[in-house]
Design an enzyme around this catalytic site. Structure first.
Site, mmCIF file in Angstrom:
data_model
loop_
_atom_site.group_PDB
_atom_site.id
_atom_site.type_symbol
_atom_site.label_atom_id
_atom_site.label_comp_id
_atom_site.label_asym_id
_atom_site.label_seq_id
_atom_site.Cartn_x
_atom_site.Cartn_y
_atom_site.Cartn_z
ATOM 1 N N ASP A 21 3.171 -6.454 3.540
ATOM 2 C CA ASP A 21 2.786 -5.409 4.630
ATOM 3 C C ASP A 21 3.300 -5.553 5.872
ATOM 4 O OD1 ASP A 21 1.724 -2.777 5.333
ATOM 5 O OD2 ASP A 21 -0.341 -3.728 5.662
ATOM 6 N N HIS A 33 3.882 3.159 12.749
ATOM 7 C CA HIS A 33 2.926 4.179 12.675
ATOM 8 C C HIS A 33 3.400 5.316 13.754
ATOM 9 C CE1 HIS A 33 -0.951 1.377 11.904
ATOM 10 N NE2 HIS A 33 -0.214 1.275 11.253
ATOM 11 N N GLU A 50 -5.079 2.090 2.929
ATOM 12 C CA GLU A 50 -5.112 0.821 3.484
ATOM 13 C C GLU A 50 -5.244 1.203 5.200
ATOM 14 O OE1 GLU A 50 -3.243 -2.331 6.155
ATOM 15 O OE2 GLU A 50 -2.526 -0.234 5.882
ATOM 16 N N HIS A 100 0.849 -1.296 0.012
ATOM 17 C CA HIS A 100 -0.033 -0.120 0.150
ATOM 18 C C HIS A 100 0.900 1.217 0.064
ATOM 19 C CE1 HIS A 100 0.117 1.123 4.423
ATOM 20 N NE2 HIS A 100 0.251 -0.412 4.602
#
Length: 481
Positions: free
Chosen positions: A374, A444, A346, A300
């Site tokens: 991923d 993240h 995504e 993604h």
């Protein structure tokens, strides 16, 4: 013995065998089972022989990716991309720029490229801050969670209730009214612990909390908050929610255990705008015999709005492009079409990929294999696969071609948010298993940068991805469902 007598003897034998089978059904079953077993053995032998025929081609791909002119190319491409564009959150101008960048780059690489329009969520973080003002003053590092509402302009100042689980919150529900709930849940695994990020706000709102601060979903921290998507439950008041660091969550837990009153001021400008226009980016090498049949590779293109999105999932996107480049550079063209899709949206739950599935599921029977990377592009360990037993036997042979890079292991359960609709529909699926022990250290967070990436690891991942995709796309038959 005369030919006549031989014929009589043979007919007598057949008659005896027939009578045995009539009288003893298990004899018939044994004969049938043995025949089926022999047929299966012949089929497996044929598959092994066919796949082994790709040994030289696989070695050419591996040599080009790991030792040849393409060495470190996927890493350089990722560095150029992330350094130029930066992070790419859903709905942002940066994501728009990223799609244009990749469209141009893959077109210049000689691939057949097009864009497929989709709608994606558009959440904006805005300015945000948190500060503990009692029992002492301390700035708290936070990252608001995707889809969170904001606070009033003046912020929310309230006493804190610290809990370690949903169960503890329920037991202490009367204490939560009007407070900011801090979840200090221990990290067990991402799959289990992420529930606190996803549902913490709504669970706290049910018992009267005014906001939530959630310990970041990571096993390791250097005072680094980790963001991610969260889901409000229908019919439950929406309250502001953000992640805090492991260190600050544990600090407030210790203070609470001492009986100290903790007060925090939280300010968030977060808001959700109408869905934005975006695109899935598609590049192909058309198959020479069955162009309508597809082996799909993917990663993604979007990321969160922190760090560079190099690991999640710039690396997966780049090796999915690199696989096509390696095959093209060697002048190879498989029977079926190789299609790389760089998904959008995504991080908001596979939004772009779901729309792609809805558009293309009418041709479900033509999708041979769907692949997604991923979980980082660190040192590859194995290929993960979901499919029928007969398809698994084929894939077990295919991964043997990866012996030069020592990744001949086939594991169960392909995974990936973006390919999950295809898996649920019964399409064979594969994902990349890497040495990912550090993945959630950076996931993240501001730490997801090019510094995490290793060029040699990306060479190996690219080689694996290209060999598997090419061989499956070029076999005489599609994988059995």
């Amino acid at each position: 013995m005369s030919s006549c007598k031989r014929r009589l003897c043979f007919l007598s034998f057949l008659s005896l065998l027939s009578s045995l089978c009539d009288c003893h059904p298990h004899v018939s079953r044994m004969v049938g089972a043995r025949a089926a077993s022999n047929q299966t053995a012949r089929k497996v032998s044929h598959i092994a022989e066919e796949v082994a025929g790709y040994t030289d081609v696989a070695k050419q791909i591996i040599d080009l990716a790991v030792y040849g002119a393409a060495q470190n190319r996927s890493y350089r491409r990722l560095a150029d991309f992330t350094d130029t564009v930066g992070n790419r959150v859903s709905g942002s101008q940066n994501l728009e720029m990223a799609i244009k960048y990749m469209y141009k780059a893959m077109t210049q690489d000689g691939l057949d490229v097009h864009l497929e329009p989709v709608k994606i969520p558009h959440w904006m973080r805005g300015k945000e801050s948190a500060e503990m003002i009692s029992p002492r003053v301390k700035k708290l590092a936070i990252l608001g969670l995707g889809s969170s509402v904001g606070t009033p302009p003046e912020g929310i100042e309230s006493e804190v209730l610290v809990v370690q689980s949903f169960e503890e919150l329920k037991k202490r529900s009367s204490e939560a009214v009007g407070k900011i709930v801090v979840f200090n849940q221990p990290f067990v695994s991402y799959g289990l612990t992420v529930a606190y990020r996803a549902f913490g706000a709504s669970e706290a709102a049910k018992v009267g909390a005014v906001a939530t601060l959630i310990r970041s979903i990571t096993p390791f921290s250097i005072n680094s908050p980790h963001t991610g998507w969260q889901d409000y439950q229908d019919g439950v008041k929406q309250i502001p929610t953000a992640c805090i660091t492991v260190e600050d969550a544990e600090l407030m837990w210790r203070m609470a255990q001492r009986g100290q009153k903790i007060v925090v001021r939280l300010t968030m400008e977060a808001k959700t705008l109408p869905d934005a226009d975006s695109f899935n980016t598609v590049a192909e090498i058309k198959g020479w015999q069955h162009p309508e049949q597809v082996v799909l590779l993917s990663g993604h293109l979007d990321s969160w709005d922190v760090g560079q999105g190099a690991m999640d999932d710039g690396g997966g996107a780049m090796i999915s492009w690199e696989a096509l480049s390696l095959i093209k550079d060697l002048g190879l063209r498989p029977r079926r079409t190789l299609r790389t899709v760089l998904w959008t949206g995504e991080e908001q739950g596979g939004v772009g990929a779901q729309q792609y599935f809805n558009l293309h599921k009418v041709n479900l029977s033509n999708f041979d294999l769907v692949m997604e990377s991923d979980l980082g592009t660190f040192t590859p360990v194995a290929l993960q696969f979901t499919g029928s037993d007969s398809a698994r036997k084929v894939m077990e042979e295919v991964v043997q071609l990866l012996a030069p890079i020592n990744t001949t292991k086939l594991e169960a359960h392909g995974e990936g948010t973006d390919i999950s609709p295809w898996m649920q529909a019964g399409v064979p699926a594969a994902s990349l298993h890497v040495a990912d022990s550090r993945y959630f250290w950076f996931h993240h967070s501001e730490g997801d940068t090019m510094t995490v990436q290793n060029p040699q690891d990306m060479n190996l991942c690219s080689a694996l991805w290209a060999v598997v995709a090419y061989v499956v796309a070029d076999l005489e038959k599609m994988l059995d469902r």
